[in-house]
Design a protein around this motif. Structure first.
Motif, short mmCIF file in Angstrom:
data_model
loop_
_atom_site.label_atom_id
_atom_site.label_comp_id
_atom_site.label_asym_id
_atom_site.label_seq_id
_atom_site.Cartn_x
_atom_site.Cartn_y
_atom_site.Cartn_z
N GLN A 1 -64.14 -46.30 73.38
CA GLN A 1 -64.61 -45.07 73.97
C GLN A 1 -63.51 -44.02 73.99
O GLN A 1 -62.43 -44.25 74.56
N ALA B 1 -77.56 -47.29 78.47
CA ALA B 1 -77.81 -48.02 79.72
C ALA B 1 -76.55 -48.75 80.20
O ALA B 1 -76.38 -48.99 81.40
N ASP B 2 -75.66 -49.08 79.26
CA ASP B 2 -74.41 -49.77 79.61
C ASP B 2 -73.33 -48.81 80.10
O ASP B 2 -72.22 -49.22 80.43
N GLY B 3 -73.63 -47.50 80.10
CA GLY B 3 -72.66 -46.50 80.54
C GLY B 3 -71.69 -46.07 79.46
O GLY B 3 -70.82 -45.24 79.69
N LYS B 4 -71.83 -46.62 78.26
CA LYS B 4 -70.91 -46.28 77.17
C LYS B 4 -71.47 -45.13 76.33
O LYS B 4 -72.68 -44.94 76.25
N THR C 1 -74.76 -41.20 77.22
CA THR C 1 -74.36 -42.59 77.45
C THR C 1 -75.60 -43.47 77.46
O THR C 1 -76.69 -43.03 77.81
#
Length: 174
Positions: free
Chosen positions: A47, A97-100, A95
């Motif tokens: 990221q 669902a995993d926040g990435k 982003t």
């Protein structure tokens, strides 16, 4: 007898050719290996919101055999794909669902390789051991990046074999 002499000379030439090893390369001369996507990942989905990018980094099996104590052996090649991070309509970064960050289009492919005698054409103040660097556009054409920029960024990492995220990789490998 003549045939034996020819066979001996051919064998000597073959051994001599093998003894010289791979051609010494300089920056910009290392091609993108066709099979790199089959290699182990060095790190996945790195990221980089500061650069609005997501990076996938592959390493060849020689690199995968490296260790924290020894670093990466001659013959190691890394390939880093730089993807744009997908943007929302308001300009913020999307982003999952995993926040990435979510990957969008491929921007560049960078190749970093190490072998004995490589990189000797670089300015001595920017030499990174025996590493060389090359950049390519998503189309496969050579990228406009100056390899001196890569060298300068990797130079402070001499104690980590000039490899970013060295500690992170070997921590995951345990």
């Amino acid at each position: 007898m003549y045939r034996n002499l020819l066979l001996s000379l051919a064998g000597a030439a073959l051994v001599a050719g093998c003894a010289t090893g791979p051609k010494a390369l300089n920056d910009g001369e290392l091609a993108v290996p066709a099979d790199y996507k089959s290699w182990p990942k060095f790190l996945s989905a790195v990221q980089r919101p500061d650069a609005k990018q997501v990076r996938e980094i592959y390493m060849n099996p020689t690199g995968a055999a490296g260790s924290v104590a020894a670093g990466f052996g001659n013959g190691t090649v890394f390939v880093m794909e730089n993807y744009a991070a997908k943007a929302n309509p308001d300009g913020s970064l999307a982003t999952g669902a995993d926040g990435k960050l979510v990957k969008a289009e491929l921007l560049r492919v960078f190749v970093m390789g190490k072998n004995a005698g490589w990189g000797q054409g670089a300015a001595e103040s920017l030499r990174n051991g025996n590493w060389v660097y090359a950049s390519y556009l998503a189309s496969g054409q050579k990228g406009p990046e100056d390899p001196a920029t890569c060298r300068a960024c990797h130079l402070p990492l001499a104690s980590k074999d000039f490899v970013h995220r060295y500690d992170e990789h070997f921590a995951q490998k345990k």
